[in-house]
Scaffold this motif. Structure first.
Motif, PDB file in Angstrom:
ATOM      1  N   CYS A   6       0.821  -1.208   0.000  1.00 35.13           N
ATOM      2  CA  CYS A   6       0.000   0.000   0.000  1.00 35.13           C
ATOM      3  C   CYS A   6       0.859   1.264   0.000  1.00 35.13           C
ATOM      4  N   ASN A   9      -0.879   3.988  -2.191  1.00 33.33           N
ATOM      5  CA  ASN A   9      -2.332   4.106  -2.116  1.00 33.33           C
ATOM      6  C   ASN A   9      -2.761   5.568  -2.131  1.00 33.33           C
ATOM      7  N   SER A  10      -3.885   5.791  -2.722  1.00 35.08           N
ATOM      8  CA  SER A  10      -4.474   7.125  -2.761  1.00 35.08           C
ATOM      9  C   SER A  10      -5.338   7.333  -1.522  1.00 35.08           C
ATOM     10  N   ARG A  11      -5.575   8.571  -1.162  1.00 32.22           N
ATOM     11  CA  ARG A  11      -6.471   8.869  -0.049  1.00 32.22           C
ATOM     12  C   ARG A  11      -7.931   8.889  -0.519  1.00 32.22           C
ATOM     13  N   VAL A  12      -8.128   8.844  -1.834  1.00 35.12           N
ATOM     14  CA  VAL A  12      -9.472   8.829  -2.395  1.00 35.12           C
ATOM     15  C   VAL A  12      -9.867   7.375  -2.646  1.00 35.12           C
ATOM     16  N   TYR A  13     -11.034   6.986  -2.189  1.00 35.24           N
ATOM     17  CA  TYR A  13     -11.506   5.612  -2.294  1.00 35.24           C
ATOM     18  C   TYR A  13     -11.599   5.184  -3.756  1.00 35.24           C
ATOM     19  N   HIS A  14     -10.909   4.096  -4.095  1.00 36.91           N
ATOM     20  CA  HIS A  14     -10.899   3.486  -5.436  1.00 36.91           C
ATOM     21  C   HIS A  14     -10.375   4.419  -6.523  1.00 36.91           C
ATOM     22  N   GLU A  15      -9.535   5.367  -6.169  1.00 31.28           N
ATOM     23  CA  GLU A  15      -8.986   6.266  -7.184  1.00 31.28           C
ATOM     24  C   GLU A  15      -8.040   5.541  -8.136  1.00 31.28           C
ATOM     25  N   SER A  16      -7.225   4.644  -7.594  1.00 30.04           N
ATOM     26  CA  SER A  16      -6.310   3.890  -8.447  1.00 30.04           C
ATOM     27  C   SER A  16      -6.399   2.401  -8.089  1.00 30.04           C
TER      28      SER A  16
END
Length: 84
Positions: A6, A9-16
């Motif tokens: 991780c 990982n992005s802080r936006v849900y399901h961004e990438s």
């Protein structure tokens, strides 16, 4: 062997989507050694359990490029003589 992490990982849900790292199954012992080694008990790339140094370097470089692995490199003191 597949490695999920991780680190990016992005802080936006399901961004990438997940982008796992895929390795050959015979890379697993070297991966385990690198991922379970903690400071100050460093492990040298040449000491990894694997066939040749090129494979060891490739595994290590892949983990470093992903931001999963920190590299400790001892700096040799400058022993050059300066005249003038």
């Amino acid at each position: 062997a597949v490695l999920y992490h991780c680190a990016d990982n992005s802080r936006v849900y399901h961004e990438s989507p997940l982008s796992p790292l895929e390795f050959e199954i015979d890379d697993a012992p070297a991966l385990e050694a690198l991922l379970t080694t903690v400071e100050p008990h460093w492990i040298c790339v040449q000491d990894l359990i694997h066939g040749d140094i090129e494979d060891k370097m490739e595994i290590t470089q892949s983990l470093f490029d992903e931001g999963i692995l920190a590299i400790f490199q001892q700096v040799a003191p400058d022993t050059s003589v300066q005249i003038g």
